[in-house]
Design an enzyme around this catalytic site. Structure first.
Site, PDB file in Angstrom:
ATOM      1  N   GLU B  65       1.239  -1.213   0.247  1.00 35.81           N
ATOM      2  CA  GLU B  65      -0.320  -0.174  -0.172  1.00 35.81           C
ATOM      3  C   GLU B  65       0.539   0.978   0.147  1.00 35.81           C
ATOM      4  O   GLU B  65       0.352   1.994  -0.563  1.00 35.81           O
ATOM      5  CB  GLU B  65      -0.751   0.444   1.053  1.00 35.81           C
ATOM      6  N   ASN B  69       1.225   3.867  -2.796  1.00 38.30           N
ATOM      7  CA  ASN B  69       0.375   5.261  -3.052  1.00 38.30           C
ATOM      8  C   ASN B  69       1.874   6.182  -3.544  1.00 38.30           C
ATOM      9  O   ASN B  69       1.985   7.283  -3.773  1.00 38.30           O
ATOM     10  CB  ASN B  69       0.275   5.166  -1.864  1.00 38.30           C
ATOM     11  N   ARG B 121     -10.441   6.251  -6.397  1.00 31.02           N
ATOM     12  CA  ARG B 121     -10.267   4.615  -5.571  1.00 31.02           C
ATOM     13  C   ARG B 121     -10.650   4.600  -4.312  1.00 31.02           C
ATOM     14  O   ARG B 121     -11.426   5.131  -4.271  1.00 31.02           O
ATOM     15  CB  ARG B 121      -8.048   4.568  -5.474  1.00 31.02           C
TER      16      ARG B 121
END
Ligand SMILES: Nc1ncnc2c1ncn2[C@@H]1O[C@H](COP(=O)(O)OP(=O)(O)O)[C@@H](O)[C@H]1O
Ligand SMILES: [Mg+2]
Lengths: 117, 155
Positions: B65, B69, B121
């Protein structure tokens, strides 16, 4: 990511069956999404069956593809079922709250250890 | 690396200065296939510890994650930039820091709210990092970059 796509007729509905293999992360998400969307349109399926038995990893990018398909299908009475997920993948599907929107099969290994079947 | 992160990267984390602490720093291009590499490196770093399969999964998702990002939001999917990942492992804990020199985050509190996304998202990234790691710290300066530091206790 390898992806096997087949169509099955089941209870008067045509199901798009997808079997991705490998890791469902941002590196494959666009491709995964595009190929499902294309096939659903081509075969006019409203129901999606995801066979996750060959998926070794999923993160929020992969979950995003599933949620996006759900949002597209739900208004037309479509649905999504997910089978064959490993314990790891299953835990993440639940952490993302997808079980509230989709039917997700509990891994047999968890049922063995927790329900003693 | 942006000036502000040089000092803050390991600040207040002296538990890792112990004799048994190991540290490593990796720099890789912001290409999407490197997200898998970052996950593997993090998992390999704790290979010698008594981590459970579930804990390893949690570490992999958190790293995935944070690195995603950095690439997607920090660098707007430009594959020619660099992401830096620092890993510290001691007997007691794992400390992973992911840094990008991208656009930065103006309002960190808002960005970390579950379901918040500037990109349409899911907005689950920070939520996963926070639920899978024991501590998540974000420092960021608009137009300078972002550093996400995550700590997980090792049994
Ligand atoms: N490294 C980063 N650089 C710039 N913005 C970021 C970074 N990481 C996160 N953000 C911001 O925080 C928001 C929330 O991140 P996240 O919880 O992972 O959700 P998502 O990635 O699904 O949008 C992002 O939409 C983005 O605006
Ligand atoms: Mg994210």
């Amino acid at each position: 990511m390898d992806l096997i796509i087949t169509v099955k007729n089941y209870q008067h509905k045509s199901w798009l069956c997808v079997k991705p293999s490998g890791e469902l992360d941002m590196a494959v998400a666009d491709d995964f999404r595009a190929r499902i969307t294309e096939a659903m349109q081509l075969f006019g399926c409203r129901c999606l069956w995801c066979d996750f038995s060959a998926v070794s990893f999923i993160d929020s990018s992969g979950l995003g593809v599933l949620l996006g398909r759900y949002r597209e299908l739900a208004p037309f009475g479509g649905k999504i079922i997910i089978t064959g997920a490993s314990e790891s993948v299953y835990r993440l599907l639940l952490a993302g709250g997808l079980h509230k929107l989709m039917e997700i099969d509990r891994p047999l290994s968890m049922r063995y250890s927790e329900e003693g079947i | 690396m942006a000036e502000h992160t040089k000092n803050t990267l390991w600040a207040g984390r002296d538990i890792l200065v112990g004799k048994d602490a190991n540290k490593m720093i990796f720099r890789f291009l912001s290409r999407s296939e490197n997200v898998a590499l970052a996950r593997l490196l993090a998992a390999a770093a704790v290979a010698e510890k008594d981590t459970t399969v579930a804990e390893l999964d949690e570490i992999k998702v958190a790293v995935s994650e944070a690195v995603s990002n950095a690439i997607i939001h920090g660098y707007g999917n430009d594959p020619q930039q660099y992401v830096e990942m620092s890993i510290g492992v001691s007997r007691q804990e794992l400390l992973i820091s992911i840094h990008d020199d991208g656009v930065g985050i103006a309002d960190i509190e808002q960005a970390m709210r579950p379901s918040y996304s500037t990109d349409g998202r899911m907005g689950l990234g920070f939520a996963f990092m926070q639920s899978f790691m024991d501590d998540v710290d974000v420092s960021s300066l608009p137009q300078a970059g972002t550093t996400v530091t995550m700590r997980k206790k090792l049994a």
